[in-house]
Design an enzyme around this catalytic site. Structure first.
Site, PDB file in Angstrom:
ATOM      1  N   GLU A   1      -2.302  -7.384   7.063  1.00 18.51           N
ATOM      2  CA  GLU A   1      -0.970  -7.364   7.647  1.00 18.51           C
ATOM      3  C   GLU A   1      -0.901  -8.319   8.848  1.00 18.51           C
ATOM      4  OE1 GLU A   1       2.024  -7.296   7.481  1.00 18.51           O
ATOM      5  OE2 GLU A   1       2.758  -5.223   7.594  1.00 18.51           O
TER       6      GLU A   1
ATOM      7  N   HIS B   1       0.822  -1.210   0.000  1.00 20.70           N
ATOM      8  CA  HIS B   1       0.000   0.000   0.000  1.00 20.70           C
ATOM      9  C   HIS B   1       0.857   1.262   0.000  1.00 20.70           C
ATOM     10  CE1 HIS B   1       0.997   0.913   4.197  1.00 20.70           C
ATOM     11  NE2 HIS B   1       0.890  -0.392   4.430  1.00 20.70           N
TER      12      HIS B   1
END
Length: 208
Positions: free
Chosen positions: A83, A10
């Protein structure tokens, strides 16, 4: 069956910039620079005929791929792309104590202690388990041949290991920065990296 996967991390968040631990439990948005990184990636890869975009459940990945959605590329979020959970460290500034704790855990991971997790967090082996579920799901979609996957730094390093038969304890051998690209091809039941840590789209941007 052949597929091409574009894996990216990201874009930048303010917490990245401030050195605050994010992980799976902190849902922070992109900052201005992160939005510029996302746009730069789009400008470089907008002509790739993506059949599908997969992201984590966290807003920073959704915002990173948002320019592609305007072109009508369908998106789906998978918890397997989230994550790793950093447990009690999430949302905390990286003080000397926390950095020391991180170093001990990461060193243990390098020594192949992959069931170790920070308190209330997630081990690499636990992450691999949910990542494999996500990969299996993506591979089961026969009409999707060119796929963009937006996820997170530590998770991406671990993903690249088990996809390419690199021991997960060597995760730190894979560099990453915000929106860096790893392009992989899947054929004959194997993944291979065909573009390794490509950051050309970030040239000219600050705070990469």
């Amino acid at each position: 069956m052949k597929k091409t996967f574009y894996f990216i991390r990201h874009g930048q968040t303010d917490l990245n910039l401030k050195g605050i631990v994010q992980g799976r439990g902190v849902d922070s948005p992109l900052n201005d620079n992160g939005l510029k990184q996302a746009q730069a990636f789009y400008d470089s890869y907008k002509n790739v005929p993506f059949d599908k975009i997969y992201t984590s459940t966290l807003i920073r990945t959704h915002q990173t791929v948002a320019p592609f959605l305007k072109n009508g590329v369908p998106m789906e979020q998978l918890i397997g792309l989230d994550e790793i959970s950093w447990g009690i460290y999430e949302g905390q500034e990286q003080t000397a104590d926390i950095l020391s704790g991180f170093e001990k855990v990461v060193n243990s991971w390098r020594n192949n202690d992959l069931d170790l997790a920070i308190e209330n967090g997630e081990s690499p082996n636990a992450l691999v388990y949910r990542q494999k579920e996500a990969i299996d799901y993506m591979l089961q979609q026969p009409e999707e041949e060119t796929i963009l996957v937006c996820m997170h730094g530590r998770a991406l390093r671990i993903m690249l290991c088990h996809l390419t038969d690199v021991p997960v304890c060597k995760m730190d051998d894979f560099p990453h920065t915000n929106t860096a690209l790893y392009k992989l091809e899947f054929a004959d039941n194997n993944f291979s990296i065909v573009d390794y840590y490509n950051t050309k789209h970030l040239e000219g941007l600050l705070n990469e």
